[in-house]
Design a protein around this motif. Structure first.
Motif, PDB file in Angstrom:
ATOM      1  N   ASP A  86       0.870  -1.219  -0.101  1.00 33.46           N
ATOM      2  CA  ASP A  86      -0.134   0.126  -0.084  1.00 33.46           C
ATOM      3  C   ASP A  86       0.881   1.338   0.039  1.00 33.46           C
ATOM      4  O   ASP A  86       0.702   2.184  -0.816  1.00 33.46           O
ATOM      5  N   ALA A  87       1.813   1.371   0.805  1.00 31.23           N
ATOM      6  CA  ALA A  87       2.863   2.278   0.934  1.00 31.23           C
ATOM      7  C   ALA A  87       3.514   2.747  -0.358  1.00 31.23           C
ATOM      8  O   ALA A  87       3.571   3.700  -0.989  1.00 31.23           O
ATOM      9  N   MET A  88       3.950   1.605  -1.088  1.00 30.55           N
ATOM     10  CA  MET A  88       4.773   1.542  -2.301  1.00 30.55           C
ATOM     11  C   MET A  88       3.580   2.246  -3.417  1.00 30.55           C
ATOM     12  O   MET A  88       4.123   2.966  -4.176  1.00 30.55           O
ATOM     13  N   ALA A  89       2.483   1.581  -3.404  1.00 26.13           N
ATOM     14  CA  ALA A  89       1.446   2.177  -4.558  1.00 26.13           C
ATOM     15  C   ALA A  89       1.122   3.589  -4.333  1.00 26.13           C
ATOM     16  O   ALA A  89       1.108   4.393  -5.264  1.00 26.13           O
ATOM     17  N   THR A  90       1.015   3.727  -2.931  1.00 31.14           N
ATOM     18  CA  THR A  90       0.725   5.169  -2.658  1.00 31.14           C
ATOM     19  C   THR A  90       1.950   6.215  -3.044  1.00 31.14           C
ATOM     20  O   THR A  90       1.628   7.459  -3.562  1.00 31.14           O
ATOM     21  N   GLY A  91       3.138   5.525  -2.842  1.00 29.68           N
ATOM     22  CA  GLY A  91       4.333   6.532  -3.151  1.00 29.68           C
ATOM     23  C   GLY A  91       4.446   6.808  -4.448  1.00 29.68           C
ATOM     24  O   GLY A  91       4.965   7.650  -4.869  1.00 29.68           O
ATOM     25  N   CYS A  92       4.184   5.806  -5.398  1.00 31.52           N
ATOM     26  CA  CYS A  92       4.274   6.083  -6.937  1.00 31.52           C
ATOM     27  C   CYS A  92       3.318   6.414  -7.654  1.00 31.52           C
ATOM     28  O   CYS A  92       3.264   6.627  -9.054  1.00 31.52           O
ATOM     29  N   PHE A 131      10.140  15.849 -11.477  1.00 30.56           N
ATOM     30  CA  PHE A 131      11.284  15.892 -10.637  1.00 30.56           C
ATOM     31  C   PHE A 131      10.838  16.409  -9.214  1.00 30.56           C
ATOM     32  O   PHE A 131      11.548  15.914  -8.037  1.00 30.56           O
ATOM     33  N   SER A 132       9.829  17.323  -9.095  1.00 30.68           N
ATOM     34  CA  SER A 132       9.285  17.678  -7.946  1.00 30.68           C
ATOM     35  C   SER A 132       8.697  16.588  -7.122  1.00 30.68           C
ATOM     36  O   SER A 132       8.940  16.497  -5.900  1.00 30.68           O
ATOM     37  N   ILE A 133       8.091  15.642  -7.803  1.00 32.36           N
ATOM     38  CA  ILE A 133       7.523  14.394  -7.131  1.00 32.36           C
ATOM     39  C   ILE A 133       8.343  13.451  -6.589  1.00 32.36           C
ATOM     40  O   ILE A 133       8.270  12.936  -5.569  1.00 32.36           O
ATOM     41  N   LEU A 134       9.453  13.354  -7.337  1.00 29.39           N
ATOM     42  CA  LEU A 134      10.604  12.445  -6.952  1.00 29.39           C
ATOM     43  C   LEU A 134      11.225  13.198  -5.677  1.00 29.39           C
ATOM     44  O   LEU A 134      11.758  12.085  -4.707  1.00 29.39           O
ATOM     45  N   PHE A 135      11.444  14.399  -5.574  1.00 27.13           N
ATOM     46  CA  PHE A 135      11.950  14.951  -4.166  1.00 27.13           C
ATOM     47  C   PHE A 135      10.906  14.506  -3.247  1.00 27.13           C
ATOM     48  O   PHE A 135      11.477  13.960  -1.970  1.00 27.13           O
ATOM     49  N   LEU A 136       9.730  14.551  -3.245  1.00 20.42           N
ATOM     50  CA  LEU A 136       8.680  13.852  -2.324  1.00 20.42           C
ATOM     51  C   LEU A 136       8.984  12.493  -1.983  1.00 20.42           C
ATOM     52  O   LEU A 136       9.042  12.106  -0.950  1.00 20.42           O
ATOM     53  N   SER A 137       9.267  11.728  -3.235  1.00 18.06           N
ATOM     54  CA  SER A 137       9.444  10.324  -2.900  1.00 18.06           C
ATOM     55  C   SER A 137      10.537  10.050  -2.104  1.00 18.06           C
ATOM     56  O   SER A 137      10.760   9.116  -1.281  1.00 18.06           O
ATOM     57  N   PHE A 138      11.624  10.744  -2.248  1.00 18.71           N
ATOM     58  CA  PHE A 138      12.886  10.541  -1.457  1.00 18.71           C
ATOM     59  C   PHE A 138      12.680  11.074  -0.004  1.00 18.71           C
ATOM     60  O   PHE A 138      13.388  10.406   0.983  1.00 18.71           O
ATOM     61  N   CYS A 156       1.072  11.851   2.860  1.00 14.48           N
ATOM     62  CA  CYS A 156       1.230  13.317   2.592  1.00 14.48           C
ATOM     63  C   CYS A 156       1.901  13.383   1.291  1.00 14.48           C
ATOM     64  O   CYS A 156       1.580  14.381   0.408  1.00 14.48           O
ATOM     65  N   ALA A 157       3.072  12.719   0.991  1.00 14.67           N
ATOM     66  CA  ALA A 157       3.635  13.066  -0.177  1.00 14.67           C
ATOM     67  C   ALA A 157       2.752  12.553  -1.431  1.00 14.67           C
ATOM     68  O   ALA A 157       2.824  13.285  -2.627  1.00 14.67           O
ATOM     69  N   MET A 158       1.814  11.801  -1.221  1.00 17.41           N
ATOM     70  CA  MET A 158       0.994  11.308  -2.486  1.00 17.41           C
ATOM     71  C   MET A 158      -0.029  12.690  -2.759  1.00 17.41           C
ATOM     72  O   MET A 158      -0.268  13.040  -3.711  1.00 17.41           O
ATOM     73  N   MET A 159      -0.821  13.077  -1.491  1.00 18.68           N
ATOM     74  CA  MET A 159      -1.411  14.204  -1.656  1.00 18.68           C
ATOM     75  C   MET A 159      -0.717  15.534  -2.257  1.00 18.68           C
ATOM     76  O   MET A 159      -1.388  16.076  -3.544  1.00 18.68           O
ATOM     77  N   ILE A 160       0.374  15.760  -1.777  1.00 20.01           N
ATOM     78  CA  ILE A 160       1.164  16.897  -2.528  1.00 20.01           C
ATOM     79  C   ILE A 160       1.489  16.787  -3.860  1.00 20.01           C
ATOM     80  O   ILE A 160       1.281  17.749  -4.714  1.00 20.01           O
ATOM     81  N   SER A 161       2.023  15.562  -4.249  1.00 24.54           N
ATOM     82  CA  SER A 161       2.205  15.217  -5.677  1.00 24.54           C
ATOM     83  C   SER A 161       0.865  15.079  -6.458  1.00 24.54           C
ATOM     84  O   SER A 161       1.169  15.728  -7.618  1.00 24.54           O
ATOM     85  N   GLY A 162      -0.258  14.805  -6.050  1.00 25.32           N
ATOM     86  CA  GLY A 162      -1.527  14.810  -6.679  1.00 25.32           C
ATOM     87  C   GLY A 162      -1.701  16.536  -6.948  1.00 25.32           C
ATOM     88  O   GLY A 162      -2.308  16.741  -8.114  1.00 25.32           O
ATOM     89  N   TYR A 163      -1.461  17.230  -6.088  1.00 23.76           N
ATOM     90  CA  TYR A 163      -1.665  18.747  -6.129  1.00 23.76           C
ATOM     91  C   TYR A 163      -0.736  19.335  -7.339  1.00 23.76           C
ATOM     92  O   TYR A 163      -1.452  20.103  -8.522  1.00 23.76           O
ATOM     93  N   LEU A 164       0.251  18.880  -7.390  1.00 21.23           N
ATOM     94  CA  LEU A 164       1.501  19.322  -8.581  1.00 21.23           C
ATOM     95  C   LEU A 164       0.804  18.839  -9.778  1.00 21.23           C
ATOM     96  O   LEU A 164       0.937  19.377 -10.846  1.00 21.23           O
ATOM     97  N   VAL A 165       0.389  17.593  -9.907  1.00 20.30           N
ATOM     98  CA  VAL A 165      -0.011  16.916 -11.279  1.00 20.30           C
ATOM     99  C   VAL A 165      -1.337  17.697 -11.402  1.00 20.30           C
ATOM    100  O   VAL A 165      -1.500  18.130 -12.761  1.00 20.30           O
ATOM    101  N   SER A 166      -2.024  18.312 -10.620  1.00 19.01           N
ATOM    102  CA  SER A 166      -3.275  19.032 -10.985  1.00 19.01           C
ATOM    103  C   SER A 166      -2.970  20.315 -11.486  1.00 19.01           C
ATOM    104  O   SER A 166      -3.712  20.901 -12.626  1.00 19.01           O
TER     105      SER A 166
END
Length: 353
Positions: A30-36, A140-147, A168-178
């Motif tokens: 679940d954590a892996m799927a959420t992260g990517c 690259f912004s999403i990768l920063f959150l993934s790290f 938190c990383a998934m939500m912020i990444s979703g905002y960036l994609v939106s």
């Protein structure tokens, strides 16, 4: 075609992780799927839009099959997982997510058709600058959150202990994609129409010719930004309140998706109207209109700066009367924002002397 095949592989891996989660009920998957999730979504969007002039039945069938493998398989796996966990709230959420994602996909297909009708120069600008360059920057912004999630894993030794950080990383990444998706919609407008259909910085500065819908979009964008900053700060917290994180994450997601859908719907509608008008000769596409120069900014910005400075002064007065350290800490936090807003407001109306 590279982006299409790369997205197909990434989406298949994501679906495989989701299926493994449903079978094993191991939360590390679940954590892996959420992260990517965000990177998978970003590459899928690129694959849908990177060849907008390929409209044959075979090409459209490939896109729909790609979507089914990515969305329906992964969402079905999550539904099974939450059903086995007896979390029926999660089951309902993923049913609704699948329905919403289907609606967005069909909207994206209409958007893809609009892209295919762009002039060659505008299409080149969109594919190179907006789609690929903007997509890579967002990645690259999403990768920063993934790290950050990876850092948590090395510190805690378990992905299960990093579920909140991953969320938190998934939500912020979703905002960036939106946000990137909103830029894609704005970039799909023909160059001669952008001044009228898109919200320019000049209009924002004057606060004129801004519709009620644009005002709502601005407010929702602000809400998304606040939620994103809060979630980013929570990624480093030792103790997180899960309910608070979910509330902020859901609020930010609803706001960002609302902005994206509103922008997409209004843009497609306006462009369709423009095409109809140009076909019957009501507008001259070659006509250029000189935009009114910005000589001063709106009083709205002055009022916002006054609010910040008044709040700062009130905190200073409270500290002087009570000598409580909490007021000292509060005005230390907002001091940079107050100074910045005051410097800007001094320069807003330079001709008013």
């Amino acid at each position: 075609s590279f982006w299409v095949y790369a997205s197909a592989v990434i989406c298949a891996c994501y679906s495989a992780i989701s299926i493994t989660l449903a079978v094993t009920k191991d939360k590390k998957f679940d954590a892996m799927a959420t992260g990517c999730f965000a990177i998978v979504l970003l590459t899928f969007i690129i694959s849908v839009l990177c060849q907008p002039r390929r409209r044959s039945p075979k090409d459209m069938w490939k896109l729909r099959f790609h979507f089914a493998v990515y969305i329906y398989v992964s969402e079905a796996a999550y539904i099974v997982y939450f059903f086995r966990q007896e979390d029926f709230g999660g089951v309902v959420i993923h049913f609704l997510s699948a329905a919403l994602e289907t609606a967005i996909f069909h909207l994206a297909l209409n958007f893809r058709a609009v892209l295919g009708r762009l002039p060659d120069k505008d299409l080149d600008t969109f594919l190179v600058d907006t789609l690929l360059k903007g997509g890579i920057q967002t990645m690259f912004s999403i990768l920063f959150l993934s790290f950050r999630v990876t850092q948590c894993y090395f510190e805690e030794g378990s992905l299960e202990e990093c579920s909140d950080t991953s969320y938190c990383a998934m939500m912020i990444s979703g905002y960036l994609v939106s946000w990137w998706g909103t830029k894609l919609v704005q970039g799909s407008v023909r160059s001669e129409w952008k001044k009228d259909l898109n919200l320019s910085i000049e209009k924002i500065a004057r606060m004129k010719d801004i519709s009620f819908r644009r005002g709502i979009q601005g407010f929702l964008t602000l809400v998304t930004g606040v939620c994103g900053v809060f979630l980013f700060s929570m990624m480093s917290a030792d103790n997180m309140d899960e309910t608070t994180i979910i509330v902020f994450g859901t609020t930010g997601t609803a706001s960002s998706v609302g902005v994206l859908l509103s922008e997409a719907y209004s843009s497609l509608k306006a462009q369709k109207q423009r095409v109809t008008e140009s076909e019957i000769g009501q507008i001259d596409e070659q006509a250029t209109e000189l935009e009114e120069p910005v000589e001063e900014c709106s009083w709205v910005f002055v009022g916002v700066s006054f609010l910040f400075t008044s709040t700062y002064s009130a905190l200073c007065i409270c500290y002087g009367l009570t000598l409580e350290d909490k007021y000292l800490r509060m005005f230390d936090i907002i001091l940079p924002i107050v100074v910045l807003s005051f410097v800007m407001v001094v320069m807003y109306k330079p001709k008013r002397t």
